[in-house]
Design a protein around this motif. Structure first.
Motif, short mmCIF file in Angstrom:
data_model
loop_
_atom_site.label_atom_id
_atom_site.label_comp_id
_atom_site.label_asym_id
_atom_site.label_seq_id
_atom_site.Cartn_x
_atom_site.Cartn_y
_atom_site.Cartn_z
N ARG A 38 -12.76 0.72 1.71
CA ARG A 38 -11.94 -0.40 2.18
C ARG A 38 -10.62 -0.44 1.41
O ARG A 38 -9.55 -0.66 1.98
CB ARG A 38 -12.71 -1.72 2.00
CG ARG A 38 -11.88 -2.96 2.36
CD ARG A 38 -12.72 -4.22 2.33
NE ARG A 38 -13.39 -4.42 1.06
CZ ARG A 38 -12.78 -4.90 -0.03
NH1 ARG A 38 -11.49 -5.18 -0.01
NH2 ARG A 38 -13.46 -5.09 -1.14
N ASP A 66 -8.16 2.34 2.48
CA ASP A 66 -7.43 1.95 3.70
C ASP A 66 -6.37 0.89 3.39
O ASP A 66 -5.24 0.96 3.88
CB ASP A 66 -8.40 1.43 4.75
CG ASP A 66 -9.32 2.52 5.30
OD1 ASP A 66 -8.96 3.70 5.19
OD2 ASP A 66 -10.41 2.17 5.82
N ALA A 67 -6.75 -0.09 2.57
CA ALA A 67 -5.83 -1.19 2.25
C ALA A 67 -4.61 -0.69 1.49
O ALA A 67 -3.50 -1.23 1.65
CB ALA A 67 -6.56 -2.26 1.43
N LYS A 68 -4.78 0.34 0.66
CA LYS A 68 -3.67 0.89 -0.12
C LYS A 68 -2.86 1.92 0.66
O LYS A 68 -1.88 2.46 0.16
CB LYS A 68 -4.20 1.54 -1.40
CG LYS A 68 -4.91 0.58 -2.35
CD LYS A 68 -3.96 -0.43 -2.95
CE LYS A 68 -4.67 -1.36 -3.91
NZ LYS A 68 -3.75 -2.33 -4.53
#
Length: 233
Positions: free
Chosen positions: A131, A134-136
């Protein structure tokens, strides 16, 4: 690569009887290896005979030493990170009727509290890891290479949602994603680890993260100079 090798090891070329300065040879070697690994998957080892090749920046070592002197505590306990189950036990006992027999209190905890805890676990390490990737806005390849990890190990983490990494692997992944100290703490907790001020290894990691220095090779050079485990693998 032409011979489909999975790994290769080099000595610090020309730094022996040919007399090329070891510190410069190390800089050239690590730079060339890093550039090559951007587009290729192969394990590369540099073989060192002693610490003489590691001429870590005196300025950097001085800053790390000052940080350790300021933050290292021989008998430190981070009360923010007490075991959550123990806290639930204490809260349950405090809330119970003071006159009730202790056997009744613990029987209630066994039949309800523990089952509730087990059924309400936090997001596991692997799910949190991907997660965050993906967020970074990063890719799997970018992360495992920046973490100095083997592609097969990373694939194992990707396939196994319940995978529990070593502490060094978890920290290497946090460094690769350039996580803040709070984000790193959260990720480590999901693998059962903490960064403690009672461990020099942990304090060194804290220094680099708070300084926003995410160069894993530089971190490893400092860890090596302090005889600490290295990141990646």
């Amino acid at each position: 690569m032409e011979n489909s090798c999975e790994s290769i090891a080099f000595p610090l070329i020309s730094s022996g009887i040919y007399g090329y300065p070891k510190a410069e040879a190390l800089r050239v070697a690590t730079s060339a290896i890093q550039d090559f690994l951007v587009d290729h998957d192969i394990e590369v080892f540099l073989v060192m005979f002693d610490k003489a090749a590691f001429d870590v920046s005196k300025k950097l070592l001085g800053e790390v030493k000052a940080f350790i002197d300021e933050n290292y505590v021989d008998d430190y306990v981070d009360y923010r990170r007490q075991n959550q189950f123990l806290q639930v036990e204490l809260d349950a006992i405090k809330a119970a009727d003071a006159d009730a027999p202790k056997s009744i209190i613990f029987e209630e905890m066994k039949t309800g509290g523990l089952e509730d805890l087990v059924g309400d676990l936090d997001e596991p390490f692997a799910e949190t890891l991907f997660r965050l990737i993906d967020a970074k806005g990063k890719t799997d390849v970018e992360v495992y290479k920046r973490a100095n990890l083997d592609r097969k190990l990373f694939s194992k983490i990707r396939r196994n949602k319940g995978y529990m990494p070593s502490k060094c692997t978890a920290i290497a992944l946090a460094v690769a994603m350039e996580l803040s100290l709070d984000e790193t703490d959260d990720l480590l907790e999901r693998a059962g680890y903490v960064l403690s001020r009672s461990q020099k290894f942990d304090v060194i990691i804290q220094y680099f993260i708070t300084s926003c220095n995410y160069n894993i090779y530089e971190i490893n050079e400092v860890l090596f100079s302090y005889d600490q485990p290295l990141l990646g693998g």
